[in-house]
Motif scaffolding. Structure first.
Motif, short mmCIF file in Angstrom:
data_model
loop_
_atom_site.label_atom_id
_atom_site.label_comp_id
_atom_site.label_asym_id
_atom_site.label_seq_id
_atom_site.Cartn_x
_atom_site.Cartn_y
_atom_site.Cartn_z
N UNK A 156 0.92 -1.21 -0.02
CA UNK A 156 0.02 0.03 0.02
C UNK A 156 0.82 1.24 0.04
N UNK A 157 2.16 1.07 0.17
CA UNK A 157 2.94 2.23 -0.19
C UNK A 157 3.22 3.07 1.01
N UNK A 158 3.62 4.32 0.70
CA UNK A 158 3.90 5.13 2.16
C UNK A 158 2.62 5.42 2.89
N UNK A 159 2.51 4.98 3.89
CA UNK A 159 1.44 5.12 4.82
C UNK A 159 1.60 5.42 6.09
N UNK A 160 0.69 6.10 6.96
CA UNK A 160 1.14 6.05 8.44
C UNK A 160 0.50 4.89 9.11
N UNK A 161 1.17 4.54 10.05
CA UNK A 161 0.73 3.26 10.92
C UNK A 161 -0.68 2.94 11.11
N UNK A 162 -1.37 3.84 11.48
CA UNK A 162 -2.87 3.62 11.52
C UNK A 162 -3.69 3.32 10.21
N UNK A 163 -3.20 3.78 9.11
CA UNK A 163 -3.76 3.70 7.81
C UNK A 163 -3.34 1.99 7.54
#
Length: 481
Positions: free
Chosen positions: A80-87
């Motif tokens: 899913x690429x570059x994401x926040x931990x919650x995402x």
């Protein structure tokens, strides 16, 4: 469920992470046998591992290795690429929920939050602009994307994002070094100070501000007053705001519907005593304590129909039992008054807005802003829900921290018994005094927390407890003075 790693697997993960490269394959086979995992079995057609990464230079390589590992075991790797931990948590959780499979993506995350926020605020526009310190973490660019979704048709929430990485190839190392460096939620909350080189004072006095941490699972609010003071709205304050709002919605619903619904606000012993008093005495809501660590709060919150939990550092969320949500959905069209209809819709929208798997700075910012807007609450009014008692934290070096035993919530010492007696005697001397001692998890030291009616009393109480530890638990070095 998109939640945290099961505790039974934590030791396994540590062992694997610390293994020499040449031993990894053999260790995986050993772990598989121990955990009764059949590595030769044919994976289910939809056996999928969701993989995300942050903005640091090494993350792309680590993600590629993880993808190779999943494929080597014949699983499906979804990058899913570059994401926040919650995402990332959201993508995993939604993938496993029949009703949310269509939202199991970063785009689905933005859609879900945007719709839930809109349902909560209605036609209102958040009246106050906000400055967001992204700590040079992944939350900066991802929050900008969320704002674009939110404000697509009209400007609902005015935000200025600062300390956000550009992602430019030639700046990766430089921006990685700036991550959480004198900025971010931990710097603001622990130091009770503004993020460095972020606000333009005095021009931005009274401006509403929030800081994320690097991976955007923590958030704290703050502002500079006209007098130059620093007003902090930490995890305790956010927990109280959520609990106040949810309690108000439940109170607006018929008693025959809400009877038996358990609302709780879970805290640790580090929560300011004034917040616990507000929850228990003003809101009349249960506020149990747990051992320090989000995994312990999360587990306890699951015992309630609606479980709010936060640590003071701004990491927390609200958990809603699926059975309660189903119950409310079944009756949401049966109410006679607009107030009842609005109350049940607010609860259902909040459940969609707040991350059900983990703390989420972006979702929490939207939830806080929605509640303040709906309830017409200013930052100052929020702050007056209660006033923090002055507190102080110290540390005492000891020969062996393992001789200290505490209760399960770490609020009292069991052994040595003389130490708790000494702490009790010290606490009794001070107005609104409270103190506890707990062994460090990483070094031979005992950590002290003390609070009292004034800063001077909190300092004096912390020192007395530190001295008691030195005297009764094998302190080393010079006695604290």
């Amino acid at each position: 469920d998109g939640g945290m790693l099961a505790q039974s697997w934590e030791a396994v993960a540590v062992e694997l992470a610390n293994a020499e490269e040449a031993d990894v394959a053999t260790l995986i086979e050993t772990i598989a046998k121990k955990m009764k995992v059949d590595t030769g079995a044919t994976p289910a057609p939809d056996a999928k591992v969701v993989i995300g990464r942050d903005t640091r230079p090494h993350s792309l390589h680590l993600a590629s290795l993880a993808i190779e590992g999943v494929k080597s075991l014949r699983g499906i790797a979804e990058d899913v690429g570059v994401v926040t931990t919650p995402q990332l948590h959201h993508c995993v959780r939604s993938s496993n929920l029949k009703e949310e499979k269509g939202l199991a993506s970063v785009e689905g995350y933005y859609t879900k939050l945007t719709e839930a926020f809109g349902d909560l605020v209605g036609n209102r526009v958040v009246p106050t602009p906000i400055i967001v310190d992204a700590a040079y973490g992944v939350g900066g660019p991802r929050f900008a994307e969320l704002l674009a979704h939110l404000n697509r048709d009209k400007i609902i929430l005015r935000c200025t994002i600062r300390n956000s990485p550009t992602g430019a190839e030639d700046k990766l190392e430089e921006e990685a070094a700036m991550l959480n460096n004198g900025i971010g939620a931990e710097h603001v909350q622990k130091g009770r100070q503004f993020p460095q080189n972020t606000l333009r004072l005095p021009d931005e006095e009274l401006t509403r501000c929030a800081s994320f941490d690097g991976d955007a699972d923590r958030i704290v609010y703050y502002q500079a007053t006209e007098e130059g003071d620093f007003d902090l709205y930490d995890g305790d304050k956010i927990a109280c705001l959520y609990t106040f709002f949810i309690q108000k919605q439940l109170a607006a619903l018929p008693e025959d519907l809400t009877k038996g619904i358990r609302l709780g606000c879970v805290q640790t012993a580090y929560a300011n005593g004034a917040s616990s008093k507000y929850i228990r005495e003003e809101l009349k809501v249960s506020a149990p304590l747990t051992k320090t660590g989000v995994k312990h709060l999360h587990h306890k919150a699951l015992e309630f129909d609606i479980g709010v939990y936060f640590e003071a550092n701004g990491h927390g969320t609200v958990l809603f039992k699926p059975s309660l949500i189903t119950k409310l959905k079944d009756v949401q069209d049966d109410f006679d008054t607009d107030a009842e209809k609005r109350a049940v819709q607010n609860i259902l929208s909040l459940e969609q807005l707040i991350n059900q798997a983990t703390g989420d700075a972006m979702a929490d910012l939207l939830a806080v802003e929605a509640i303040l807007t709906v309830e017409h609450i200013s930052l100052e009014t929020w702050g007056m829900m209660y006033r923090d008692l002055p507190s102080r934290q110290l540390k005492c070096q000891v020969a062996d921290r393992t001789i200290i035993e505490t209760t399960s919530d770490e609020s009292r010492v069991i052994a040595p018994a003389a130490l708790q007696d000494a702490i009790d005697a010290a606490v009794a001397k001070y107005t609104s005094g409270r103190a506890f001692a707990r062994p460090s998890g990483t070094e031979d030291a005992v950590r002290v927390y003390a609070e009292a009616g004034s800063a001077e009393e909190a300092d004096a109480l912390a020192l007395e407890v530190n001295q008691a530890i030195f005297d009764h638990a094998g302190g080393v070095g010079e006695r604290p003075e």
